[in-house]
Scaffold this active site. Sequence first.
Site: not given
Length: 637
Positions: A322, A351
Amino acid sequence: MTALAAAQDFHFDEMTYSPQQTVFKLFAPNDAKCYVRVGKKRVKMTKAGDCLWTATVRGDLLGQPYVFNTGHGDTPGVFAKAVGINGKEGYIIDLATTDPDGWQHDRRPVCKSPADLVVYELHHRDFSIARPDARYPGKFLALTEPWAISHLKALGVNAVHILPSYDYGSVDETHLDQPQYNWGYDPVNYNVPEGSYSTNPADPVTRIREFKQMVQALHQAGIRVILDVVYNHTYDIAHSNFQRTFPDYYYRTHPQPLPKVGESGLNLSENPSLGEGQGWVYSNGSGCGNETASERPMMRRFMLESVKYWIEEYHIDGFRFDLMGCHDIETMNQIRQMVDQIDPTIFIYGEGWSAGSCALPADQLGLKANIPQMPGIAAFSDELRDALRGPFSDDHVAGWLGGAPDCEESLKFGIAGGIRHPQVDMSQVNYAKEPWATEPTQLMAYVSCHDDMCLVDRLKASIPGLTPDELIRLDLLAQTAVFTSQGVPFMLSGEELLRDKKGVHNSFESPDSINRLDWQNLQRYPHVFDYYRHLISLRRHHPAFRLGSADLVRRHLEFLPAPQGVVAYRLKHYAGRDDWRNIIVVLNASRQPQTVTVPQGTYTVVCRDGVIREQGLATLTGSAVSVNAQTALILHD
């Protein structure tokens, strides 16, 4: 503050149990007053080195709760491996007793290349809470049930990306009879499964055993398990286990002018290393109030050991980071190198952005633009995503699917896997002006995931007057672009059921009525599920769609001239040693049929008008093909 040299040999085995004694260790400040409370017994910890504290308690303490205290409140430590309800206390357990029958024979499903993966992102509660025949709705064990395994296998996915499944803070495990929902991006105990997904959160062993049962069942079905990890921030600062063991070590800060008397709202403190009139404020690159300092030796070590622990104890097959753009490049590379020593087929992606400004310079962070510096690590392509359906910043603006102009180069960039390709004009690509993937397996190809409108809702919001038939055609067209791309395909669970979330963009704490999968859609839209599974099967059976090498992509992928609103390409000369000599894919988002010139030949049509049949639907001869509005055409010779 930096970790002292003597702390470099420290490992986060904060509790080591044997029937004769239990040894506790802690990384904490030299001037702390540390103790561990076991049951009702308080034991003073002694310094064993620079910033290292230890205590040994004799006797068999199996099943006893414990907490540390360094003067900042009770904590189970930063690396608890078993906790009780709501993660407030660590528990002394024998991890060997948590293994389900046959665990020692559990094996990772074979995966020769990340290009062979088809990743299916799911939230435990979304997936099973509304399934009528689920015995364990909303639990880890739901993924062991025959209906769940059967659905995943029929769809053809071979990797399940589970949303955060460690112990997180926003669901009260003492009141699971009351409606509660969260995605879980609020970490508390990073190395223990979440209690609300177990059948008994009060029992420290149950959540561990049931998580392993889930992994075991998926592995037996040939499905890998990818864990969503959120090392970039904690639920909060003051109550976090990091802060309560070693205040301010694990977080990044910014210099900040001290407020005038009477001002409030900033978390400021004096720091003698700063100039007069300055203090510091916690950096917030995560957008959640704090960001961890991955570049600091002990935070880096924590991340390395945590990843290794999930692999070795829980047999995890991959990790999705994340906000990877909050972590420093060196830490991400060290994680990749460590994982390679265990099993190089374990997949790592994240990400390639942050949610705000970080305290480190951009050239040191795991951002998408820096992926060339992180071999073996992939990132999500928002270029492909937003080219297809429109910008993340405005749900009501359409992309290529809705007729927006000048999206074709961005779409081609994603289809090629984000590598440098002579036919992709980077000046026309929506976000990246330079290719950021050195290999196509570094690009995650997708059109929707959990933290955005799902595809159905986005199409409805951005395309006025959309009819039900158009909605389905465009949904299938979007996924055809994703699953025939050279990147690693990724899909949100339920898209194969024409999932919607009632138009909610950010459903992280919306109720089940918004987030749950509607399994009745299997009966309402059987042709949608059939298209998805046949599309995935097409990719699996034909290596031309998953070449896995930038050189092979440049050699075999040729884009064909096409009118506006159409992208067409050929995978030529038995690409990837495919059985088919030339494969032609034509994607038409326009509302009219379109014609594309192709090399003269006799072709077998395998995809047309929302139907896929690998054995063939029809035969075409000539040098031009026509594709109907808002559909894909795939043919081969």
